[in-house]
Design a protein around this motif. Structure first.
Motif, PDB file in Angstrom:
ATOM      1  N   UNK B 202       0.819  -1.215   0.000  1.00 34.52           N
ATOM      2  CA  UNK B 202       0.000   0.000   0.000  1.00 34.52           C
ATOM      3  C   UNK B 202       0.845   1.254   0.000  1.00 34.52           C
ATOM      4  N   UNK B 203       0.151   2.394  -0.073  1.00 37.87           N
ATOM      5  CA  UNK B 203       0.766   3.720   0.059  1.00 37.87           C
ATOM      6  C   UNK B 203       1.906   3.975  -0.923  1.00 37.87           C
ATOM      7  N   UNK B 216       4.801   0.796   0.878  1.00 39.61           N
ATOM      8  CA  UNK B 216       4.825  -0.036   2.078  1.00 39.61           C
ATOM      9  C   UNK B 216       4.493  -1.462   1.678  1.00 39.61           C
ATOM     10  N   UNK B 247       5.120   3.550   7.668  1.00 36.60           N
ATOM     11  CA  UNK B 247       4.092   3.779   6.652  1.00 36.60           C
ATOM     12  C   UNK B 247       4.101   5.127   5.992  1.00 36.60           C
TER      13      UNK B 247
END
Lengths: 183, 439
Positions: B202-203, B216, B247
């Motif tokens: 993600x991210x 991440x 994160x």
């Protein structure tokens, strides 16, 4: 993941297994029959060890001797639920968490991982933070009840690992959780 | 657990997985009311055999997908001009066509030369005429470059057809998922996989120059860590491995620093990681959740999500004196904000009556405008031209990407044939630039 935690239990069950194997062998007619009877004699104390009941870990869950001196084992609840955007451990889970704390305090070889989760609503990074806070809240409860902090690991998966893939209140309620996973 | 491990830097060379992947399809769900009528006449190919790509079709699709144009199908055209001298104005006035895009492609050795013209039917004038050259593998880039140029002349806005979209897909049942980090052209074609993993990704975010991405991934030990990948040569390094959260990486405008979220000191706070020497500077100190940092365009401040006031709201911190100001007051859930390129506003996830939408906060007038009608919307990412934003939403029980213009006038969906799609990030740069040459 599946393993028995204490050496004692392993040794006892292994002995029982060997003996049981030998016993059945004596009854079956096999070519090697002459060798088998030699082992039969020193069987005496086997029943005594049955009383030493220890917690058993299997598939991340822990079972402890059943309460009230009953026979058998009781599996401890490993799921604790939360309200939306909340990190407060609900009263309904307190008794069960206290049992986890007791088990951890009694057996320093046990390691537990608290996995924090959130429902899909809101943003992913905020939910990762929320999941961590929930797991931290459970850890704080366990530590307050006497569990050593060093035996507890915390991780958050945020909304990344839902158990229910639905997009409704019922599914979200199942997904806002902390899972207590023994290793 | 390796709690003592500081910044591990593992250098792994990743071979990009070639695109056997399904393209993202784009469906315009709402265009502008007064769409401009254009006709992209099939271009003339002046070489032998077939062209590797149909350039005029790509330009036609680009213009239609912007939601601002209506195009005339080739089979309704009364003539097929390739040069301004071949245009009969009457043919196009009859069909209410306002603009024509015509052109031709010629071989130059093993390269291709594209000449295209934008013609105004009512004024009977050439508005744009350019020639560019490229290799066979750059044919789609040449087409998108032409679309960008035409779009700029017609709307005054820099086109975003040459940009790319990075996103994450999740395939398979919940208990056995396969995650992919993909990069595709803005029109959904040429999908390339950067990473494939059984653990969440993600991210993902881009550096301003488009050379690097940070994301991440839970691939190491099933724990979150921030990775940096060089998109050009495919190398990557693990940047963080702290206990707790690692994160929300966001590149500073100069590309030298990453704002990240770490909870190693007790609770989630914003830190700035200097990429070259891995030094960390802690920026926020609060017992609440501080996350989702995003840099202001001048790099002097960071906006972020914090629940320090009880619910998630957007705050801004000045990196000079670390002073903090709350930016959002409307609604009980505002998160994941990013600043428009001109600094005039921010887009964010905003909850209204229990439903999560993408909204824009006008920083000058202080007004919040909800841009999307869908629910469970998240991860808005602004196009480099500041006119569109892409976000993740739910459609038919599955995660899809959708885009909306910042004025709310144009909307389109990018449904996927490949499971859940989420976490879009619009590239800040064009994939390939061309220099117009004399004909």
């Amino acid at each position: 993941m599946r393993r028995i935690t204490t050496r004692g239990v392993i040794a006892i069950s292994f002995a029982a297994f060997v003996l049981a194997g030998c016993a059945s062998k004596t009854e079956v007619e096999e070519p090697v029959a002459e060798v088998a009877p030699v082992v039969v004699a020193p069987v005496v104390e086997a029943p005594v060890v049955v009383e030493v009941k220890r917690p058993m870990v299997s598939g991340g869950k822990i079972s402890v001797p059943a309460a009230g001196g009953m026979d058998g084992m009781e599996q401890l609840q490993g799921l604790f639920y939360f309200d939306f955007d909340q990190t407060i451990v609900k009263r309904a889970g307190h008794m069960e968490l206290s049992k986890h704390a007791m088990v951890l305090k009694d057996d320093s070889s046990l390691r537990v991982r608290l996995e924090g989760h959130a429902d899909e609503r809101g943003t992913r990074e905020y939910n990762l933070a929320l999941g961590e806070r929930r797991a931290n809240a459970v850890r704080a409860y366990l530590v307050a009840e006497g569990a050593p902090r060093s035996q507890i690991e915390v991780i958050s998966y945020g909304e990344e690992k839902p158990v229910d893939g639905g997009h409704n209140e019922a599914a979200w309620a199942m997904n806002r959780r902390v899972e207590v996973v023994y290793r | 657990m390796k709690l003592n491990a500081y910044l591990i830097a593992l250098l792994v060379v990743c071979i990009p997985v070639k695109s056997v992947l399904a393209d993202l399809r784009i469906e315009v769900t709402q265009g502008v009311d007064n769409a401009v009528r254009v006709a992209v006449v099939p271009f003339d190919w002046r070489g032998g055999g077939r062209l590797p790509e149909n350039i005029s079709d790509i330009i036609d699709a680009d213009l239609v997908l912007s939601g601002r144009f209506e195009s005339l199908p080739a089979n309704q055209m009364l003539s097929l001009p390739h040069e301004p001298a071949e245009i009969f104005n009457r043919d196009w006035r009859l069909l209410n066509v306002e603009y024509l895009v015509i052109g031709h492609v010629s071989p130059v050795g093993d390269r291709y030369r594209l000449t295209y013209t934008l013609y105004n039917v009512f004024k009977q004038s050439v508005e744009l005429r350019q020639t560019i050259e490229g290799e066979a593998s750059e044919m789609r880039d040449m087409a998108h470059y032409a679309s960008d140029s035409v779009f700029k002349v017609l709307t005054g806005i820099e086109g975003a057809f040459s940009t790319q979209i990075m996103y994450v897909t999740a395939l398979g049942p919940l208990t056995d998922r396969l995650y992919r980090l993909n990069i595709a052209d803005a029109d959904g074609h040429r999908v390339e996989t950067m990473l494939e993993s059984k653990e969440p990704i993600l991210s993902a975010s881009w550096s301003r120059d488009g050379r690097y991405i940070a994301y991440v991934s839970f691939e190491v030990d099933s724990r979150p860590a921030i990775f940096l990948r060089d998109v050009v040569n495919g190398t990557r390094q693990q940047l963080t491995n702290f206990p707790g959260l690692n994160g929300a990486p966001a590149f500073s405008p100069d590309g030298k620093q990453l704002a990240v979220v770490l909870s190693k000191d007790g609770n989630p706070d914003i830190y700035i990681l200097n990429i070259a020497d891995r030094r960390l500077r802690r920026v926020t100190r609060h017992y609440g959740i501080d996350t989702e940092p995003s840099w202001s365009p001048d790099g002097k401040g960071i906006i972020f999500t914090s629940n320090r006031g009880g619910q998630p709201q957007i705050y801004q911190i000045q990196l000079g004196d670390l002073s903090i100001e709350r930016l959002t007051f409307e609604g009980d859930y505002n998160a994941k904000a990013s600043v428009l390129p001109d600094g005039s506003g921010i887009v964010m996830v905003h909850r209204r009556e229990g439903i999560f939408h993408i909204a824009m906060l006008d920083l000058i007038r202080g007004r919040v405008t909800v841009l999307t009608e869908t629910s469970l919307d998240e991860s808005p990412s602004i196009a480099p031209n500041g006119s569109m934003l892409i976000y993740a939403t739910q459609y038919g029980g599955e995660g899809i990407l959708a885009a909306v213009s910042v004025d709310g006038g144009v909307k389109f969906n990018l449904p996927s044939s490949e499971g859940d799609v989420r976490e879009p990030a619009w590239s800040p740069q064009k994939r390939r630039m061309f220099k117009p040459i004399p004909e």
